[in-house]
Design an enzyme around this catalytic site. Structure first.
Site, PDB file in Angstrom:
ATOM      1  N   SER A 153       0.839  -1.201   0.000  1.00  0.00           N
ATOM      2  CA  SER A 153       0.000   0.000   0.000  1.00  0.00           C
ATOM      3  C   SER A 153       0.874   1.252   0.000  1.00  0.00           C
ATOM      4  CB  SER A 153      -0.920   0.013   1.224  1.00  0.00           C
ATOM      5  OG  SER A 153      -0.194  -0.232   2.408  1.00  0.00           O
ATOM      6  N   ASP A 166       5.565  -7.226   2.478  1.00  0.00           N
ATOM      7  CA  ASP A 166       4.697  -7.629   1.369  1.00  0.00           C
ATOM      8  C   ASP A 166       5.527  -7.981   0.148  1.00  0.00           C
ATOM      9  OD1 ASP A 166       1.965  -7.888   1.290  1.00  0.00           O
ATOM     10  OD2 ASP A 166       1.568  -5.732   1.123  1.00  0.00           O
ATOM     11  N   GLU A 224      -9.449  -9.345   3.683  1.00  0.00           N
ATOM     12  CA  GLU A 224      -9.779  -7.942   3.378  1.00  0.00           C
ATOM     13  C   GLU A 224     -11.146  -7.854   2.708  1.00  0.00           C
ATOM     14  OE1 GLU A 224      -6.623  -5.758   1.517  1.00  0.00           O
ATOM     15  OE2 GLU A 224      -7.873  -3.967   1.224  1.00  0.00           O
TER      16      GLU A 224
HETATM   17  O1  KIV Z   1      -0.494  -3.440   1.505  1.00  0.00           O
HETATM   18  C1  KIV Z   1      -1.163  -3.355   2.547  1.00  0.00           C
HETATM   19  O2  KIV Z   1      -1.117  -2.373   3.285  1.00  0.00           O
HETATM   20  C2  KIV Z   1      -2.028  -4.467   2.869  1.00  0.00           C
HETATM   21  C3  KIV Z   1      -3.041  -4.233   3.965  1.00  0.00           C
HETATM   22  C4  KIV Z   1      -4.207  -3.537   3.386  1.00  0.00           C
HETATM   23  C5  KIV Z   1      -3.444  -5.491   4.632  1.00  0.00           C
HETATM   24  O3  KIV Z   1      -1.968  -5.492   2.272  1.00  0.00           O
END
Ligand code: KIV
Length: 295
Positions: free
Chosen positions: A72, A114, A211
């Site tokens: 994000s 991520d 989500e």
């Molecule tokens: O990238 C992110 O911040 C996420 C959250 C929304 C869980 O995957």
């Protein structure tokens, strides 16, 4: 903000970092067994995103157990229209920054990085190479989106000692295929989502972000998945924990906040106060509330 710059390590006794308190870290480092312990005693797990050293240290000092360096960051830091444009080197840079912030302040948070779009889609070997980049930058766990084909990748990573957080429901990296940021897992789609979640737990995923899925579905999955902690975002209050995007919960966003978000800054006098209010609200069950989740 009450973080101070001293050579010695700050402490956490009062939840604030001050130079006058004894210089001993009083909290236990967060680990997978510790998260399982929290869950076993019915205590909700708290997670926030953070992308830099300072915010990560403040969130940690406020008692947030898990920090997600989410892709994000493409939207909130880089101004992109979606997370699709975020690359692995960008993720590495931010994971390393957050990790440094936690190390410098003797932070105890569990750090999740991520895996960005395209960094694990070619197959499990590519996923391993990408995960290694984030783990070597300081992550304790990597997150990857999607169900079905991701189970094999998850098993491959877990067998090689890399803890995995899965992500089902609204998976922002596939926003174009999903037709927008919409609620997922309604009607017949619930059975597929459930099957994917079970496959991911069987493959060894220790955490699962859900989500924008119906609250009933995420509550059922939480009961069905004892070794995979469900972390909800727009998924009701029945999950093992909650996550919010940092900028959303502070009420600073280029776009309109999603309906399920609460602005914790509106009721706090400082960023750390907002994080503490979030931790309290998740732990005492007052966030999320049903009015924020009409699906
Ligand atoms: O990238 C992110 O911040 C996420 C959250 C929304 C869980 O995957």
């Amino acid at each position: 903000m009450s973080i101070t710059h001293t050579d010695a390590a700050p402490v956490y006794g009062s939840g604030k970092l001050t130079p006058t308190e004894p210089r001993v870290a009083q909290r236990k480092p967060i680990s997978l067994p510790r998260l399982a312990e929290l869950r076993a005693r019915g205590e909700k797990i708290t997670m926030l995103t953070a992308y830099d050293a300072t915010f990560a240290a403040v969130a940690d000092a406020a008692g947030v157990e898990c920090i997600l360096v989410g892709d994000s960051l493409g939207m909130v830091c880089q101004g992109l229209a979606s997370t699709v444009g975020v690359g692995l080197e960008t993720m590495r840079y931010h994971v390393e920054s957050v990790s440094r912030g936690l190390l410098r302040t003797q932070g105890t948070a569990w750090l999740i990085g991520d895996l960005p779009f395209g960094s694990y889609h070619e197959g499990r070997e590519q996923a391993l190479r990408s995960a290694a980049v984030l783990m070597q930058a300081g992550a304790h766990m990597v997150k990857l989106e999607g169900g079905g084909w991701t189970a094999e990748t998850t098993r491959f990573l877990v067998e090689r000692g890399i803890p995995v957080c899965a992500h089902l429901g609204l998976t922002p990296q596939t926003v174009h295929a999903l037709g927008g940021y919409r609620v997922q897992g309604r009607g017949d789609a619930a059975a597929t989502l459930k099957r994917h979640a079970h496959e991911l737990q069987d493959a060894g995923a220790a955490m699962l972000v859900l989500e924008m899925v119906p609250a009933v579905l995420s509550a059922e999955l939480t009961l069905e998945l004892p070794t995979c902690h469900t972390i909800g975002i727009g998924a009701g209050k029945g999950t093992a924990g909650q996550v919010l995007v940092l900028h959303d919960m502070l009420g600073v966003n280029l776009a309109k906040n999603p309906k399920f978000v609460r602005n914790f800054m509106a009721e706090a006098h400082s960023v750390q106060g907002a994080f503490e209010a979030y931790v309290r609200a998740v732990k005492d069950g007052s966030f999320p509330n049903d009015a924020l989740h009409a699906w």
